[in-house]
Design a protein around this motif. Structure first.
Motif, PDB file in Angstrom:
ATOM      1  N   GLY A  11       0.815  -1.195   0.000  1.00  0.00           N
ATOM      2  CA  GLY A  11       0.000   0.000   0.000  1.00  0.00           C
ATOM      3  C   GLY A  11       0.856   1.256   0.000  1.00  0.00           C
ATOM      4  O   GLY A  11       1.987   1.256   0.499  1.00  0.00           O
ATOM      5  N   TRP A  12       0.297   2.321  -0.569  1.00  0.00           N
ATOM      6  CA  TRP A  12       0.984   3.614  -0.606  1.00  0.00           C
ATOM      7  C   TRP A  12      -0.035   4.680  -0.252  1.00  0.00           C
ATOM      8  O   TRP A  12      -0.987   4.913  -0.996  1.00  0.00           O
ATOM      9  CB  TRP A  12       1.565   3.849  -2.003  1.00  0.00           C
ATOM     10  CG  TRP A  12       2.280   5.181  -2.136  1.00  0.00           C
ATOM     11  CD1 TRP A  12       2.834   5.919  -1.142  1.00  0.00           C
ATOM     12  CD2 TRP A  12       2.482   5.907  -3.352  1.00  0.00           C
ATOM     13  NE1 TRP A  12       3.393   7.068  -1.644  1.00  0.00           N
ATOM     14  CE2 TRP A  12       3.194   7.083  -3.009  1.00  0.00           C
ATOM     15  CE3 TRP A  12       2.165   5.674  -4.692  1.00  0.00           C
ATOM     16  CZ2 TRP A  12       3.553   8.026  -3.954  1.00  0.00           C
ATOM     17  CZ3 TRP A  12       2.538   6.605  -5.626  1.00  0.00           C
ATOM     18  CH2 TRP A  12       3.230   7.768  -5.276  1.00  0.00           C
ATOM     19  N   ASN A  13       0.158   5.282   0.924  1.00  0.00           N
ATOM     20  CA  ASN A  13      -0.756   6.315   1.406  1.00  0.00           C
ATOM     21  C   ASN A  13      -0.197   7.682   0.998  1.00  0.00           C
ATOM     22  O   ASN A  13       0.659   8.257   1.674  1.00  0.00           O
ATOM     23  CB  ASN A  13      -0.922   6.222   2.924  1.00  0.00           C
ATOM     24  CG  ASN A  13      -2.045   7.109   3.422  1.00  0.00           C
ATOM     25  OD1 ASN A  13      -2.656   7.858   2.655  1.00  0.00           O
ATOM     26  ND2 ASN A  13      -2.328   7.025   4.707  1.00  0.00           N
ATOM     27  N   LEU A  14      -0.692   8.201  -0.128  1.00  0.00           N
ATOM     28  CA  LEU A  14      -0.206   9.487  -0.631  1.00  0.00           C
ATOM     29  C   LEU A  14      -0.513  10.638   0.310  1.00  0.00           C
ATOM     30  O   LEU A  14       0.167  11.670   0.292  1.00  0.00           O
ATOM     31  CB  LEU A  14      -0.815   9.786  -2.007  1.00  0.00           C
ATOM     32  CG  LEU A  14      -0.058   9.226  -3.223  1.00  0.00           C
ATOM     33  CD1 LEU A  14      -0.253   7.718  -3.297  1.00  0.00           C
ATOM     34  CD2 LEU A  14      -0.556   9.893  -4.502  1.00  0.00           C
ATOM     35  N   ALA A  15      -1.539  10.482   1.134  1.00  0.00           N
ATOM     36  CA  ALA A  15      -1.913  11.569   2.034  1.00  0.00           C
ATOM     37  C   ALA A  15      -0.812  11.873   3.045  1.00  0.00           C
ATOM     38  O   ALA A  15      -0.806  12.951   3.647  1.00  0.00           O
ATOM     39  CB  ALA A  15      -3.206  11.213   2.762  1.00  0.00           C
ATOM     40  N   LYS A  16       0.128  10.941   3.230  1.00  0.00           N
ATOM     41  CA  LYS A  16       1.236  11.164   4.164  1.00  0.00           C
ATOM     42  C   LYS A  16       2.440  11.842   3.490  1.00  0.00           C
ATOM     43  O   LYS A  16       3.394  12.220   4.175  1.00  0.00           O
ATOM     44  CB  LYS A  16       1.676   9.820   4.749  1.00  0.00           C
ATOM     45  CG  LYS A  16       0.617   9.117   5.589  1.00  0.00           C
ATOM     46  CD  LYS A  16       0.365   9.852   6.900  1.00  0.00           C
ATOM     47  CE  LYS A  16      -0.596   9.070   7.792  1.00  0.00           C
ATOM     48  NZ  LYS A  16      -0.807   9.739   9.089  1.00  0.00           N
ATOM     49  N   GLU A  17       2.404  11.960   2.176  1.00  0.00           N
ATOM     50  CA  GLU A  17       3.510  12.571   1.472  1.00  0.00           C
ATOM     51  C   GLU A  17       3.475  14.084   1.663  1.00  0.00           C
ATOM     52  O   GLU A  17       2.405  14.705   1.732  1.00  0.00           O
ATOM     53  CB  GLU A  17       3.442  12.232  -0.026  1.00  0.00           C
ATOM     54  CG  GLU A  17       3.573  10.755  -0.341  1.00  0.00           C
ATOM     55  CD  GLU A  17       4.999  10.236  -0.166  1.00  0.00           C
ATOM     56  OE1 GLU A  17       5.895  11.036   0.190  1.00  0.00           O
ATOM     57  OE2 GLU A  17       5.216   9.022  -0.381  1.00  0.00           O
ATOM     58  N   ASP A  18       4.661  14.669   1.712  1.00  0.00           N
ATOM     59  CA  ASP A  18       4.751  16.112   1.944  1.00  0.00           C
ATOM     60  C   ASP A  18       4.077  16.909   0.834  1.00  0.00           C
ATOM     61  O   ASP A  18       3.459  17.952   1.100  1.00  0.00           O
ATOM     62  CB  ASP A  18       6.229  16.533   2.050  1.00  0.00           C
ATOM     63  CG  ASP A  18       6.876  15.963   3.306  1.00  0.00           C
ATOM     64  OD1 ASP A  18       6.133  15.642   4.258  1.00  0.00           O
ATOM     65  OD2 ASP A  18       8.128  15.832   3.329  1.00  0.00           O
ATOM     66  N   PHE A  19       4.173  16.433  -0.408  1.00  0.00           N
ATOM     67  CA  PHE A  19       3.581  17.198  -1.505  1.00  0.00           C
ATOM     68  C   PHE A  19       2.050  17.106  -1.527  1.00  0.00           C
ATOM     69  O   PHE A  19       1.408  17.808  -2.304  1.00  0.00           O
ATOM     70  CB  PHE A  19       4.157  16.746  -2.856  1.00  0.00           C
ATOM     71  CG  PHE A  19       3.860  15.317  -3.202  1.00  0.00           C
ATOM     72  CD1 PHE A  19       2.680  14.945  -3.837  1.00  0.00           C
ATOM     73  CD2 PHE A  19       4.784  14.315  -2.885  1.00  0.00           C
ATOM     74  CE1 PHE A  19       2.436  13.625  -4.158  1.00  0.00           C
ATOM     75  CE2 PHE A  19       4.540  12.996  -3.205  1.00  0.00           C
ATOM     76  CZ  PHE A  19       3.362  12.643  -3.835  1.00  0.00           C
ATOM     77  N   ILE A  20       1.491  16.252  -0.681  1.00  0.00           N
ATOM     78  CA  ILE A  20       0.037  16.139  -0.589  1.00  0.00           C
ATOM     79  C   ILE A  20      -0.482  16.837   0.672  1.00  0.00           C
ATOM     80  O   ILE A  20      -1.595  17.347   0.691  1.00  0.00           O
ATOM     81  CB  ILE A  20      -0.391  14.658  -0.595  1.00  0.00           C
ATOM     82  CG1 ILE A  20      -0.060  14.012  -1.943  1.00  0.00           C
ATOM     83  CG2 ILE A  20      -1.872  14.501  -0.299  1.00  0.00           C
ATOM     84  CD1 ILE A  20      -0.908  14.538  -3.085  1.00  0.00           C
TER      85      ILE A  20
END
Length: 790
Positions: free
Chosen positions: A361-370
């Motif tokens: 899984g990849w939770n994009l909401a945790k990425e800085d750019f999101i």
């Protein structure tokens, strides 16, 4: 019906006579007259469905639960009682359920805790012993309106009345006691390392009793006359023990942004059961129908040997398993699983199988750019691939050949008694039978926006069932025995699921939420040994549920129109029937070969039959809604299917099939083709062709009568009101809520009106085949309730 019979029917309908039948005109002089045969002479007007079923049945359910404890020990105790009365108007059917659940969790020390739960359920049901598939069949095909419900003296009319056997033919009783015990031991010697042992034990006992009583008719003077003189008692006792153990250890550790968790363990299952059953003829006292109170004789006085049987069975599984989890900063998630399963059902060299699975899984909401997009709370991609095993088989030991043994059933006598017998097995077995493997690939997306007011998920999956036990292959009849089941089939199911929800709470105090789910899947046969391409079984490359049929041109309005249609083909559609005329179906020459037929019923030569639909439910959906305002709340749930084709060739649908004994007479069936001058009036634009006995030529599977089984149904609607807390707290009550709820309140569907879209494929006719479309009625339930929290 001859003219005098028709006149009596008209006179009864017009109120000129009240007698439902006449004395048998063929009775011998000097004998006590009996009533005439219900089909040949009676003139009643009975709706057998209204006579058989009550419009309303009352039920009640009560639940109570208690929780409590301390910081180290907690407990939970609950009880349940359900009483449900059935809809049968004669010889009431009903069921009761009693349940009690107890749980206790205690922490013995800082590193050791024990959790224990116990659940006991008793289910009791009672129904008429003749409430079976034959009843639903008889109501549709032999429940003629003119067949009397009561004779002119007020007694229930004799067989073949569907109701006499229901009321007087005996009872079937079932009592089942199930107990669940679960013990869990948790050891955590150091932080992050847990070892858990679970012991699950289930025991189930049931006892069945069925008595079939003799029934009586009454003559014209009211004297009883035996109708069904035979009687018997059947009883069966069954005991099942199921034991499962799980022992596994987990260790989890976080190192800065890295999180690891590892788990390994083992599992075992074992199920053992035994049963014993017996039946004996000749009930001596109808009010005491037990095995001891039977004579063992038939109604003629002949001795009938009792039937006794019993068996011991068991199966077991064992497994070793492991799991590894990795999580980096809540952004990247990985998981790997491995199972090694064994089953006692298969031969030793086919017993064990390895089943791996992986997911990421990849939770994009945790990425800085999101993160700068504050309206995004969750946005996670998922992917997984895995294999699981299926060891369930109808026969628990399908790879072992058994020899049938009969007790005292020989067709000859030895020393005055019939001998025991043995015979050759009716079916071969396959020693190579092994696990079915279900392999699934899944891609998904989870999202949450606007402070998780808007949430949802999207999933696509590809599921392959490999080495499935499919239908036995076709072999020459010279084999002489049944063909064994083998792992001969591979299937692939492609599907997707979507869920979208919205929830919010307004400043006005109104809270509301909606959730819509929609899914679809289709299954394709990848592998099956069907060298001839027979349409009667699986075909590689085809979808399951395909319906083959003819294309319908229409109903011929005149003999000249039918003759012109027949002249256009070399065989005049005589493969389907003969004596074609006005009011009959005209079938299309779909493959344009100059004739109308089914070819060799193979994929390469299906004649004019082609795929006209598919019975797989498509685009299944559910819709939940909830509103609450101050002390009021409302919830609702809709479900349905947006696309499903269904073919129902029963007499419930057609009205007339086969002969007069396999034909129905529902109001919908009356919309059949009738020419000018017909006593019931002209009906040229009819839905059905003209009714004809002893032929199914107009009822071949075809496009014009393929049913659309799509529907939408309000499955549940509930409205509640909670008394203000300030008021209830004065009584020591935290919450007191009243509610009214309804199930199956409304349905939208274009399916033929004699069917329900959820049960259209159910039921069986007198011969046992499936699909007459009539079963025990799906009930509309109105509930009133009170919920109290102290």
């Amino acid at each position: 019906f001859d003219a005098p019979h028709l006149q009596r029917i008209n006179d009864f309908m017009n109120g000129k006579i009240t007698a439902t039948d006449i004395p048998n005109p063929g009775a011998a002089p000097g004998t006590i007259a009996q009533w005439g045969d219900g089909y040949s002479y009676a003139n009643d007007n009975v709706d057998w469905f209204k006579a058989m079923y009550k419009p309303v049945a009352l039920s009640q359910e009560h639940n109570i639960s208690i929780t409590g404890g301390s910081d180290k020990t907690t407990f939970y105790l609950s009880g349940n009682f359900l009483n449900a009365n059935g809809l049968i108007a004669f010889n009431q059917d009903h069921s009761n359920r009693y349940g009690i659940t107890a749980k206790i969790n205690t922490k013995i020390s800082d590193i050791f805790s024990i959790n224990y739960s116990s659940r006991s359920i008793r289910d009791q049901t009672q129904l008429p012993s003749q409430l079976n598939g034959n009843l639903y069949s008889d109501m549709g095909r032999t429940g003629w309106p003119t067949l009397p419900l009561y004779d002119p003296n007020g007694f229930l009319f004799s067989a073949p009345s569907p109701i006499l056997g229901i009321r007087d033919g005996g009872l079937a009783k079932h009592q089942q006691d199930t107990q669940y015990q679960q013990l869990q031991l948790v050891l955590e010697p150091i932080q992050g390392w847990k070892t858990i042992a679970e012991l699950n034990y289930r025991t189930m006992n049931y006892f069945d009793h069925t008595d079939n009583l003799s029934t009586v008719n009454h003559d014209v003077q009211g004297n009883p006359l035996p109708i069904s003189s035979s009687s018997s008692v059947y009883e069966k006792a069954y005991k099942e023990n199921y034991f499962e153990s799980n022992i596994y250890s987990t260790y989890e550790k976080s190192i800065q942004k890295h999180y690891f968790k590892v788990m390994f363990g083992g599992q075992t299952e074992q199920l053992q059961y035994r049963d014993v059953s017996a039946s004996r003829n000749g009930i001596i006292v109808p009010s005491l129908p037990t095995l001891n109170t039977t004579s063992g004789n038939s109604y003629t006085g002949a001795v009938v040997a009792p039937s006794v049987s019993g068996q011991y069975q068991n199966w077991a599984t064992a497994a070793l398993f492991g799991r590894l989890n990795y999580n980096f900063d809540g952004k990247y998630l990985l998981e790997a699983n491995l199972r090694y399963d064994g089953s006692s059902r298969f031969q030793p060299d086919k017993r064990w199988a390895l089943f791996p699975s992986f997911s990421a899984g990849w939770n994009l909401a945790k990425e800085d750019f999101i993160k700068e997009y504050k309206f995004i709370n969750t946005f996670k991609f998922r992917a997984s691939w895995g294999r699981a095993g299926n060891q369930n088989t109808n026969n628990w030991y399908p790879t072992y050949l058994t020899v049938p043994v009969g007790t005292a059933n020989g067709g000859w006598l030895l020393n005055g008694n019939p001998p025991n017998t043995t015979s050759a097995p009716g079916t071969l077995v396959s020693s190579t039978l092994t696990w079915e493997t279900v392999q699934t690939t899944n891609l998904g997306l989870d999202f949450g926006f606007l402070n998780d007011r808007l949430t949802g998920s999207l999933d696509w999956y590809d599921r392959k069932t490999l080495n499935m036990v499919g239908p036995a292959i076709e072999l020459p009849a010279t084999l002489g025995v049944g063909v064994p089941p083998t792992n001969n089939t591979d299937l692939k199911t492609d599907g997707w699921e979507v869920q979208v929800g919205w929830q919010d709470h307004l400043q006005s105090g109104l809270g509301y939420s909606f959730r819509l789910s929609l899914s679809d899947n289709q299954t394709t046969i990848l592998r099956y040994p069907n060298p001839t391409g027979s349409l009667g079984t699986y075909i590689a490359g085809q979808k399951t549920g395909n319906i083959y049929g003819y294309t319908t041109i229409g109903i011929a309005q005149t003999q000249a129109e039918m003759d012109a249609h027949l002249a256009a083909s070399s065989n005049g559609q005589n493969v389907l029937g003969t004596n074609w005329g006005a009011g009959d179906i005209m079938y299309a020459d779909y493959n344009h070969d100059g004739k109308i037929d089914a070819g060799t019923n193979t994929l390469s030569n299906s004649g004019d039959r082609h795929i006209i639909g598919n019975s797989t439910p498509r685009y299944q959906f559910g819709f939940n809604m909830h509103f609450d305002y101050r002390n009021f709340d409302l919830t609702g749930f809709f479900q349905g299917v947006l696309k499903q084709d269904f073919w129902n060739g029963s007499y419930y649908f057609w009205g007339v099939t086969g002969n007069q004994w396999y034909s129905g007479g529902l109001t919908s069936n009356l919309n059949y083709w009738r020419p000018a001058g017909d006593p019931l009036g002209e009906n040229l634009n009819a839905y059905y062709p003209r009714p004809i006995f002893n032929t199914g030529k107009n009822q071949a599977v075809q496009t014009a009568y393929l049913q659309n089984a799509a529907y939408i149904r309000l499955k549940n609607l509930q409205i509640g009101y909670s008394l203000p807390g300030a008021m209830t707290k004065k009584w020591g009550v935290q919450r007191l809520r009243f509610y009214v709820a309804g199930d199956n309140l409304w349905t939208g569907s274009s399916i033929a009106k004699m069917f329900d879209p959820e049960t259209v494929g159910g039921g069986s006719n007198a011969g046992g085949s499936i699909g007459i479309g009539n079963v025990y009625p799906l009930q509309k339930v109105i509930s009133f309730g009170l919920s109290v929290t102290l």
